[in-house]
Design a protein around this motif. Sequence first.
Motif, PDB file in Angstrom:
ATOM      1  N   GLU A   1       0.785  -1.232   0.000  1.00  0.00           N
ATOM      2  CA  GLU A   1       0.000   0.000   0.000  1.00  0.00           C
ATOM      3  C   GLU A   1       0.816   1.281   0.000  1.00  0.00           C
ATOM      4  OE1 GLU A   1      -3.172   0.025  -0.352  1.00  0.00           O
ATOM      5  OE2 GLU A   1      -3.631  -2.102  -0.016  1.00  0.00           O
ATOM      6  N   ALA A   2       2.013   1.271   0.579  1.00  0.00           N
ATOM      7  CA  ALA A   2       2.743   2.516   0.837  1.00  0.00           C
ATOM      8  C   ALA A   2       3.585   2.955  -0.354  1.00  0.00           C
ATOM      9  CB  ALA A   2       3.629   2.346   2.069  1.00  0.00           C
ATOM     10  N   ASP A   3       3.880   4.256  -0.381  1.00  0.00           N
ATOM     11  CA  ASP A   3       4.880   4.797  -1.305  1.00  0.00           C
ATOM     12  C   ASP A   3       6.258   4.799  -0.667  1.00  0.00           C
ATOM     13  OD1 ASP A   3       3.042   5.797  -3.467  1.00  0.00           O
ATOM     14  OD2 ASP A   3       2.244   6.965  -1.789  1.00  0.00           O
ATOM     15  N   MET A   4       6.278   4.900   0.687  1.00  0.00           N
ATOM     16  CA  MET A   4       7.528   4.966   1.437  1.00  0.00           C
ATOM     17  C   MET A   4       7.406   4.081   2.673  1.00  0.00           C
ATOM     18  SD  MET A   4       8.164   9.112   1.330  1.00  0.00           S
ATOM     19  CE  MET A   4       6.426   9.546   1.561  1.00  0.00           C
ATOM     20  N   VAL A   5       8.498   3.363   2.987  1.00  0.00           N
ATOM     21  CA  VAL A   5       8.546   2.504   4.166  1.00  0.00           C
ATOM     22  C   VAL A   5       9.444   3.161   5.209  1.00  0.00           C
ATOM     23  CG1 VAL A   5       9.132   0.230   5.079  1.00  0.00           C
ATOM     24  CG2 VAL A   5       8.263   0.454   2.747  1.00  0.00           C
ATOM     25  N   GLY A   6       8.875   3.515   6.348  1.00  0.00           N
ATOM     26  CA  GLY A   6       9.682   4.062   7.437  1.00  0.00           C
ATOM     27  C   GLY A   6      10.300   2.946   8.248  1.00  0.00           C
ATOM     28  N   TYR A   7      11.594   3.067   8.549  1.00  0.00           N
ATOM     29  CA  TYR A   7      12.354   1.992   9.201  1.00  0.00           C
ATOM     30  C   TYR A   7      12.878   2.512  10.534  1.00  0.00           C
ATOM     31  CZ  TYR A   7      15.339  -2.230   9.079  1.00  0.00           C
ATOM     32  OH  TYR A   7      15.931  -3.442   9.328  1.00  0.00           O
ATOM     33  N   SER A   8      12.300   2.046  11.634  1.00  0.00           N
ATOM     34  CA  SER A   8      12.648   2.533  12.967  1.00  0.00           C
ATOM     35  C   SER A   8      13.878   1.815  13.528  1.00  0.00           C
ATOM     36  CB  SER A   8      11.472   2.340  13.923  1.00  0.00           C
ATOM     37  OG  SER A   8      10.330   3.020  13.472  1.00  0.00           O
ATOM     38  N   PHE A   9      14.690   2.551  14.264  1.00  0.00           N
ATOM     39  CA  PHE A   9      15.838   2.025  15.020  1.00  0.00           C
ATOM     40  C   PHE A   9      16.871   1.327  14.142  1.00  0.00           C
ATOM     41  CE2 PHE A   9      12.170   2.134  17.907  1.00  0.00           C
ATOM     42  CZ  PHE A   9      12.639   3.081  18.799  1.00  0.00           C
ATOM     43  N   VAL A  10      16.933   1.717  12.882  1.00  0.00           N
ATOM     44  CA  VAL A  10      17.986   1.210  12.004  1.00  0.00           C
ATOM     45  C   VAL A  10      19.319   1.799  12.460  1.00  0.00           C
ATOM     46  CG1 VAL A  10      17.528   3.058  10.344  1.00  0.00           C
ATOM     47  CG2 VAL A  10      18.786   1.051   9.622  1.00  0.00           C
ATOM     48  N   GLU A  11      20.370   0.965  12.457  1.00  0.00           N
ATOM     49  CA  GLU A  11      21.672   1.447  12.924  1.00  0.00           C
ATOM     50  C   GLU A  11      22.824   1.128  11.978  1.00  0.00           C
ATOM     51  OE1 GLU A  11      21.972   2.161  17.522  1.00  0.00           O
ATOM     52  OE2 GLU A  11      22.048   0.003  17.105  1.00  0.00           O
ATOM     53  N   THR A  12      22.634   0.201  11.061  1.00  0.00           N
ATOM     54  CA  THR A  12      23.738  -0.207  10.193  1.00  0.00           C
ATOM     55  C   THR A  12      23.252  -0.427   8.770  1.00  0.00           C
ATOM     56  OG1 THR A  12      23.409  -2.583  10.538  1.00  0.00           O
ATOM     57  CG2 THR A  12      24.807  -1.434  12.140  1.00  0.00           C
ATOM     58  N   ALA A  13      24.198  -0.476   7.846  1.00  0.00           N
ATOM     59  CA  ALA A  13      23.875  -0.802   6.461  1.00  0.00           C
ATOM     60  C   ALA A  13      23.308  -2.216   6.356  1.00  0.00           C
ATOM     61  CB  ALA A  13      25.120  -0.664   5.590  1.00  0.00           C
ATOM     62  N   GLN A  14      23.759  -3.120   7.218  1.00  0.00           N
ATOM     63  CA  GLN A  14      23.246  -4.488   7.201  1.00  0.00           C
ATOM     64  C   GLN A  14      21.773  -4.522   7.584  1.00  0.00           C
ATOM     65  OE1 GLN A  14      24.602  -7.204   5.978  1.00  0.00           O
ATOM     66  NE2 GLN A  14      22.700  -8.318   6.457  1.00  0.00           N
ATOM     67  N   HIS A  15      21.366  -3.649   8.516  1.00  0.00           N
ATOM     68  CA  HIS A  15      19.948  -3.540   8.839  1.00  0.00           C
ATOM     69  C   HIS A  15      19.138  -3.161   7.591  1.00  0.00           C
ATOM     70  CE1 HIS A  15      20.716  -2.722  13.413  1.00  0.00           C
ATOM     71  NE2 HIS A  15      20.788  -4.004  13.102  1.00  0.00           N
ATOM     72  N   LEU A  16      19.677  -2.222   6.810  1.00  0.00           N
ATOM     73  CA  LEU A  16      18.987  -1.826   5.568  1.00  0.00           C
ATOM     74  C   LEU A  16      18.916  -2.994   4.597  1.00  0.00           C
ATOM     75  CD1 LEU A  16      17.665   0.536   4.104  1.00  0.00           C
ATOM     76  CD2 LEU A  16      18.737   1.260   6.211  1.00  0.00           C
ATOM     77  N   ALA A  17      20.009  -3.716   4.495  1.00  0.00           N
ATOM     78  CA  ALA A  17      20.026  -4.853   3.575  1.00  0.00           C
ATOM     79  C   ALA A  17      18.979  -5.901   3.964  1.00  0.00           C
ATOM     80  CB  ALA A  17      21.424  -5.481   3.552  1.00  0.00           C
ATOM     81  N   CYS A  18      18.782  -6.105   5.258  1.00  0.00           N
ATOM     82  CA  CYS A  18      17.769  -7.071   5.710  1.00  0.00           C
ATOM     83  C   CYS A  18      16.365  -6.620   5.311  1.00  0.00           C
ATOM     84  CB  CYS A  18      17.850  -7.250   7.223  1.00  0.00           C
ATOM     85  SG  CYS A  18      19.332  -8.124   7.775  1.00  0.00           S
ATOM     86  N   LEU A  19      16.083  -5.316   5.474  1.00  0.00           N
ATOM     87  CA  LEU A  19      14.782  -4.803   5.049  1.00  0.00           C
ATOM     88  C   LEU A  19      14.605  -4.977   3.546  1.00  0.00           C
ATOM     89  CD1 LEU A  19      12.119  -3.271   5.522  1.00  0.00           C
ATOM     90  CD2 LEU A  19      13.408  -1.140   5.199  1.00  0.00           C
ATOM     91  N   GLN A  20      15.641  -4.701   2.775  1.00  0.00           N
ATOM     92  CA  GLN A  20      15.545  -4.836   1.329  1.00  0.00           C
ATOM     93  C   GLN A  20      15.284  -6.280   0.917  1.00  0.00           C
ATOM     94  OE1 GLN A  20      19.292  -2.871   0.559  1.00  0.00           O
ATOM     95  NE2 GLN A  20      18.295  -0.934   0.044  1.00  0.00           N
ATOM     96  N   GLU A  21      15.878  -7.223   1.626  1.00  0.00           N
ATOM     97  CA  GLU A  21      15.606  -8.638   1.336  1.00  0.00           C
ATOM     98  C   GLU A  21      14.134  -8.968   1.589  1.00  0.00           C
ATOM     99  OE1 GLU A  21      18.235 -10.944   3.716  1.00  0.00           O
ATOM    100  OE2 GLU A  21      20.055 -10.249   2.692  1.00  0.00           O
ATOM    101  N   GLU A  22      13.579  -8.425   2.673  1.00  0.00           N
ATOM    102  CA  GLU A  22      12.169  -8.676   2.979  1.00  0.00           C
ATOM    103  C   GLU A  22      11.251  -8.015   1.944  1.00  0.00           C
ATOM    104  OE1 GLU A  22      10.982 -10.737   5.063  1.00  0.00           O
ATOM    105  OE2 GLU A  22      12.871 -11.255   6.055  1.00  0.00           O
ATOM    106  N   LEU A  23      11.605  -6.833   1.502  1.00  0.00           N
ATOM    107  CA  LEU A  23      10.803  -6.169   0.468  1.00  0.00           C
ATOM    108  C   LEU A  23      10.847  -6.959  -0.835  1.00  0.00           C
ATOM    109  CD1 LEU A  23      11.771  -2.415   1.063  1.00  0.00           C
ATOM    110  CD2 LEU A  23       9.601  -3.520   1.615  1.00  0.00           C
TER     111      LEU A  23
END
Length: 492
Positions: free
Chosen positions: A322-344
């Motif tokens: 549904e969203a145009d943008m996904v807000g990501y709380s308490f992210v601290e590292t590039a690896q955290h971003l990579a994990c979200l991208q894998e889920e997306l």
Amino acid sequence: MTKTTRDILDDVLALRERVSTWGAATFRHWRPRIRRPEFAAGALNLAHYLAFRKHDLRPLQRALMPLGISSLGRAEGRVLASIDAVACALSKLVGRAPGAPLRPPSARQFYRGERQLGLAAEALFGPGVPGRHGRILVTLGSDAARDPGLLRRLAEGGADAVRINCAHDDPDRWMRMIEHLRTAERATGRRLKLLMDLGGPKVRTADVATPSDRQRMVAGDELLICRAGALRDPGYAFQTGCTLPVVLERIKIGDPVAIDDGKLRGRVVREEAGNLVAVIEQAPVKGAKLRPEKGLNFPGVKLGLDPLTAKDLADLDIVAREADMVGYSFVETAQHLACLQEELARRRSDWRRLAVVPKIETGGAVANLPEIIVQAAGCQPLAVMIARGDLAVEIGFERVAEMQEEILWLCEAAHVPVIWATEVLDGLVRKGTPSRGEMTDAAMAARAECIMLNKGPNQLAGVEALDNVLRRMGEHQAKKTPLLRELRSWAS
């Protein structure tokens, strides 16, 4: 000894060489993660900016000022172009050819970063309202699910985007909000972008216990922090459960603790049967009430929590759709971003079209911001949110103003839009009257590409006031650059 113009030119040329060399090396390290060609120029400029700011440039700035030449104080979006322009101007002054690879940048080259940032902001937040540079993002409360007309009033009032915080309400209410949003878009002919925030592992107070004759805690009081449901220890007047009791195992004696956005601050002094005892060291003069469901922070302590909780993964099914943008709380590292991208990627084949908004709210996120930017923007559209509430608690209130400036600079260097968030015009939105400090804060927020309003009964008044402030400030300031419009208050 006062430096000659030729000496200053040599200093600028040496600076350019260091910035170019170090920046190129950093960019080569990042290059394998940059899949979006439109981010390459921003990534390279960010690498140059990090190299540029490795130096204390204040003596060089001081030397440049009397020469009537740029002192490099607004080079964020165009690092090498700014240095080249200064070097070429100095070369003219001393009657020397600048030499390869220097040449005066064209206007198109000089303003390319500004243009790229503007395009990125438009892609994320829409074209905006004519006559106003900044966009307005409004957080939706539960009333947006009940009142079909609220979204239309916000759209007509000048809101550009709306935010659903998935830490609150539930999927049924979110879908009603979205339905009302689409109805408002059809009625007004305006497309409002939708940001949906994943809640993340927010540590909060659970059930609380206080004395019958005193609810407010003051400096010197002891607080028992225990696993949820384990209250009523007769030895302690003030007690609270912890919504994520696993963190209690990671706290040591002497670690700091902050409650309710830092209203109460103290330190852990002992451990008792798996529970923690903290002494309150700072509190308001009249004390502060201990309440459930308030933030429970341990500033500077690495809790090792995964920012994607089981609830977030379930919520992501709706958010990705549904969203145009996904807000990501308490992210601290590039690896955290990579994990979200894998889920997306598991949920959408075209996930790279979905924008991501990491919320910078911890010291770790600040320290790792360049890598977070590269990991995110290298794959998908990106905006960075300065989440000043938790950030202030984590790094200290006295550092927030400085840090939000540095985040703005870093993101401008990367040509990445910024969302200025937390308590903007909060008094107006919640109580109907803004403070003088809030109006000044709103004016300072004009340097961001988007400003977020929290939920409250007077959101429409907040949108109208912020719209007015942004229009006025847009005539005087663009990012760090003052705009010298004629002054009208003293017209003769």
